[in-house]
Design an enzyme around this catalytic site. Structure first.
Site, short mmCIF file in Angstrom:
data_model
loop_
_atom_site.label_atom_id
_atom_site.label_comp_id
_atom_site.label_asym_id
_atom_site.label_seq_id
_atom_site.Cartn_x
_atom_site.Cartn_y
_atom_site.Cartn_z
N ASN A 85 -7.91 43.77 -9.54
CA ASN A 85 -8.56 42.70 -10.31
C ASN A 85 -9.93 42.43 -9.66
OD1 ASN A 85 -9.35 40.37 -11.59
ND2 ASN A 85 -7.68 39.08 -10.81
N TRP A 86 -10.97 42.88 -10.32
CA TRP A 86 -12.32 42.75 -9.74
C TRP A 86 -12.88 41.33 -9.86
CZ3 TRP A 86 -15.22 47.63 -12.05
CH2 TRP A 86 -14.61 48.79 -11.56
N LYS A 87 -12.22 40.50 -10.63
CA LYS A 87 -12.70 39.13 -10.89
C LYS A 87 -14.16 39.20 -11.37
CE LYS A 87 -9.14 37.52 -7.84
NZ LYS A 87 -8.65 36.56 -6.88
N HIS A 108 -3.47 33.78 -14.67
CA HIS A 108 -3.92 33.91 -13.29
C HIS A 108 -4.23 32.52 -12.74
CE1 HIS A 108 -6.33 34.91 -9.79
NE2 HIS A 108 -5.79 36.12 -9.85
N GLU A 167 -6.55 31.36 -11.06
CA GLU A 167 -7.93 30.90 -11.25
C GLU A 167 -8.13 30.39 -12.69
OE1 GLU A 167 -9.68 34.47 -9.68
OE2 GLU A 167 -8.87 33.91 -7.74
N GLU A 212 2.03 35.60 -7.48
CA GLU A 212 0.81 35.40 -6.70
C GLU A 212 0.79 33.96 -6.19
OE1 GLU A 212 -2.61 38.26 -7.45
OE2 GLU A 212 -2.79 36.72 -8.96
N GLY A 259 -7.13 35.15 -1.95
CA GLY A 259 -8.50 35.08 -1.42
C GLY A 259 -8.62 34.33 -0.11
N SER A 271 -4.11 38.37 -1.07
CA SER A 271 -4.64 38.87 0.22
C SER A 271 -4.02 40.18 0.69
CB SER A 271 -4.51 37.79 1.30
OG SER A 271 -5.33 36.69 0.99
N GLY A 280 -9.70 41.10 -3.68
CA GLY A 280 -10.79 41.50 -2.77
C GLY A 280 -10.74 42.96 -2.35
P1 13P Z 1 -6.98 38.64 -3.27
O1 13P Z 1 -6.35 39.99 -3.08
O2 13P Z 1 -8.47 38.63 -3.10
O3 13P Z 1 -6.30 37.58 -2.46
O4 13P Z 1 -6.75 38.22 -4.80
C1 13P Z 1 -5.48 38.34 -5.34
C2 13P Z 1 -5.59 38.09 -6.79
O5 13P Z 1 -5.88 37.00 -7.23
C3 13P Z 1 -5.36 39.22 -7.70
O6 13P Z 1 -5.26 38.80 -9.01
#
Ligand code: 13P
Length: 254
Positions: free
Chosen positions: A11-13, A96, A98, A168, A174, A214, A236
């Protein structure tokens, strides 16, 4: 997809522009082999999806949308529908943390998106997980329960096998503070037992469940070794093609 394949989603966000995304795919293509036991999925921004869909070899990578609106078309300025993404993506992230916490999406939005994805032949990846304070209050089980019920209402027992669940924990996203494998094992058991309660044993045994939060190349194998975990949702570490290819290699060996 059967559970004998590990599913690794990057997931590149809101990262990588068109040029960077294209370079990334070029280098990742060289680093990984097509493996029958691993499915690799990239979730770029909506903006780069179309051009990447022309670039990627679908046998090597599948694509996922990070988000979409649940209506199929209409006067919804700024939105993109699952209908428009049909044929371009195989998966779509839904719920998600976020989206839930920054953009205030509630279970009713999540549920409508799960249904929109299924209606458009896109596999929804339903993300669920507790916040730090819910965890401190021992509410993890209740949160997972509520988010599953909230996200899956109206989904039939045939449809549930198309849904992927991603555990998650919000406090692990993150932050560099990844969940312990023992906690992931417990949470995934709760998820499968809830699916069993709602849809029966066959669904509980066949639904794919991922861990995210993470995960790095160094820790990936610890999660992939958990029997009940079918893959990873990586944020990330997926932005670095090298680190992501190492994680994919670990999934092949898992
Ligand atoms: P990180 O791997 O950066 O913690 O993010 C996880 C995530 O939100 C994947 O959707």
């Amino acid at each position: 997809m059967a559970r004998d394949k590990k599913l690794i989603i990057g997931n590149w966000k809101m990262n990588l522009n068109m040029h960077e995304a294209s370079l990334y795919v070029h280098s990742l293509e060289k680093m990984i082999k097509v493996r029958r036991d691993v499915e690799v999925v990239l979730a770029p921004t909506i903006f780069t999806l179309q051009s990447l869909s022309l670039q990627v070899n679908r046998r090597q990578f599948k694509l996922a949308a990070q988000n979409f609106y649940w209506r199929d078309s209409g006067a919804y300025t700024g939105e993109v529908s699952a209908t428009q993404l049909r044929g371009i993506v195989d998966y779509g992230l839904v719920g998600h943390s976020e989206r839930r916490h920054i953009f205030h999406e509630h279970d009713k939005d999540v549920r409508a998106k799960v249904q929109a994805a299924l209606r458009n032949h896109i596999r929804p990846v339903l993300c669920i997980g507790e916040t730090a304070s819910e965890r401190a209050n021992n509410e993890t089980e209740a949160v997972l329960h509520d988010q599953l019920i909230g996200g899956l209402a109206n989904i039939t027992s045939e449809e549930i096998e198309q849904v992927v669940i991603a555990y998650e924990p919000v406090w692990a996203i993150g932050t560099g503070q990844n969940a312990l494998p023992v906690d992931v094992t417990r949470a995934v058991k709760v998820i499968r037992s809830q699916i069993r309660h709602l849809y029966g044993k066959q669904a509980a045994d066949s639904v794919q469940v991922l861990y995210g939060g993470s995960v790095k190349a160094e820790s990936a194998a610890d999660y992939l070794a958990i029997d009940d975990v079918d893959g990873l949702l990586i944020g990330g570490a997926s932005l670095d093609a090298h680190a992501f290819s190492e994680i994919i290699a670990k999934a092949h060996r898992a």
